[in-house]
Design an enzyme around this catalytic site. Sequence first.
Site, PDB file in Angstrom:
ATOM      1  N   TYR A  68      51.716  35.790  49.071  1.00 16.02           N
ATOM      2  CA  TYR A  68      51.747  36.474  50.368  1.00 16.02           C
ATOM      3  C   TYR A  68      53.106  37.140  50.630  1.00 16.02           C
ATOM      4  CZ  TYR A  68      47.083  35.130  51.507  1.00 16.02           C
ATOM      5  OH  TYR A  68      45.717  35.040  51.481  1.00 16.02           O
ATOM      6  N   VAL A 103      43.999  43.421  55.843  1.00 15.30           N
ATOM      7  CA  VAL A 103      44.915  42.531  56.570  1.00 15.30           C
ATOM      8  C   VAL A 103      46.299  43.177  56.709  1.00 15.30           C
ATOM      9  CG1 VAL A 103      43.689  40.418  55.890  1.00 15.30           C
ATOM     10  CG2 VAL A 103      45.538  41.279  54.439  1.00 15.30           C
ATOM     11  N   ASP A 104      46.402  44.476  56.338  1.00 13.02           N
ATOM     12  CA  ASP A 104      47.733  45.118  56.335  1.00 13.02           C
ATOM     13  C   ASP A 104      48.151  45.664  57.700  1.00 13.02           C
ATOM     14  OD1 ASP A 104      46.242  47.561  56.571  1.00 13.02           O
ATOM     15  OD2 ASP A 104      46.136  47.749  54.393  1.00 13.02           O
ATOM     16  N   HIS A 119      39.212  39.898  58.649  1.00 12.93           N
ATOM     17  CA  HIS A 119      39.839  38.908  57.764  1.00 12.93           C
ATOM     18  C   HIS A 119      41.250  38.498  58.179  1.00 12.93           C
ATOM     19  CE1 HIS A 119      36.848  40.246  54.365  1.00 12.93           C
ATOM     20  NE2 HIS A 119      36.295  39.442  55.259  1.00 12.93           N
ATOM     21  N   CYS A 127      49.533  27.348  62.290  1.00 12.27           N
ATOM     22  CA  CYS A 127      49.841  26.014  61.794  1.00 12.27           C
ATOM     23  C   CYS A 127      48.719  25.561  60.865  1.00 12.27           C
ATOM     24  CB  CYS A 127      49.988  25.053  62.976  1.00 12.27           C
ATOM     25  SG  CYS A 127      50.410  23.397  62.425  1.00 12.27           S
ATOM     26  N   GLY A 202      35.985  52.763  51.143  1.00  9.22           N
ATOM     27  CA  GLY A 202      37.031  52.070  50.387  1.00  9.22           C
ATOM     28  C   GLY A 202      36.824  50.582  50.225  1.00  9.22           C
TER      29      GLY A 202
END
Length: 259
Positions: A68, A103-104, A119, A127, A202
Amino acid sequence: MPLPNLEAVAEKIRRAPRLTILTGAGVSAASGVPTFRGEQGLWRQFRPEDLANIEAFRRDPVLVWEWYAWRRERTATCQPNVAHEVLARWSQRKGCAVVTQNVDDLHIRAGTRHLTRLHGSLWELRCASAARHGAGRAGSNRASCEHSWRDERVPLPEIPPRCPRCGELARPDIVWFGETLRQEDVKAATAAARCDLFITAGTSALVHPAAGLVHEARRAGAVTVEINPEATPVSSVVDHVLAGPAEEILPALDLLSRS
Ligand code: BJW
């Protein structure tokens, strides 16, 4: 662009009262964000399926966080491309919804309204002791903390990061394989799929439940369109295939639909 059905789709865009666009990693490819599958998508020989799950995180949180951290660093320098910009413009219009698997957060940075992120986000953490999304705990006996927060720091000062509230391990607030999506997001995406024109752009159309939305749209009577340079499992199902990159096809559609 020699695509015979481009004008036909542009005409539908012009007239559809309810327009929904589902996006995937390919829409961000021109911004320099690597896609998940294919040559470019690999990170140190790991497939996303091997890292994006709670077992991998429990086994080796440092490895998962390194993946990540690498993606956050790459994405931080990326800018929305012309495909994001067209969708942001369309989203201002009444009846238009954008649903993304990405998720960008490049759709947000482009100014997209009525956006559902299925997503999660690379820039949100929570947490890991929280039981949300059926994720269970990551090596903790403490009561669930449930704290979530935005953190855009690159690089992260500590890997793995920790929850600022309870000190337990933090995890990306992203939906991993085997985890359920937020109910409100699934509801919003399903409602958006019941439209007049549904464009899938895409995405490899392999990951569910997102991949099922085009079928939901068809059941609701929508005209369906795919934008992708490669064939996918839904290519034979949609009404129109526009075979090409989103950053070329979407601006062309935008121009034609306004003329
Ligand atoms: C261009 C381009 C350019 C290139 N222009 N295009 C039903 C059937 C079978 C399995 C399941 C099912 N329901 C649930 C499952 C299990 C699983 C699943 O779908 N597995 C499949 C792999 C088979 N789904 C889940 O676990 C989901 N949870 C769930 O449903 O819970 C209930 C449940 C649990 C267990 C069992 C049953 C039910 C959760 C899915 C979460 C997915 N999360 C990920 C990773 C997040 C981690 C992270 O980001 O860090 O999300 S997977 C990864 O794939 C990521 C993406 O959002 C997602 C989709 O990828 P996408 O966007 O399509 O990208 P690519 O790389 O695959 O494709 C890029 C495409 O772009 C290609 O086609 C290129 O050609 C194209 N392209 N350049 C346009 N310029």
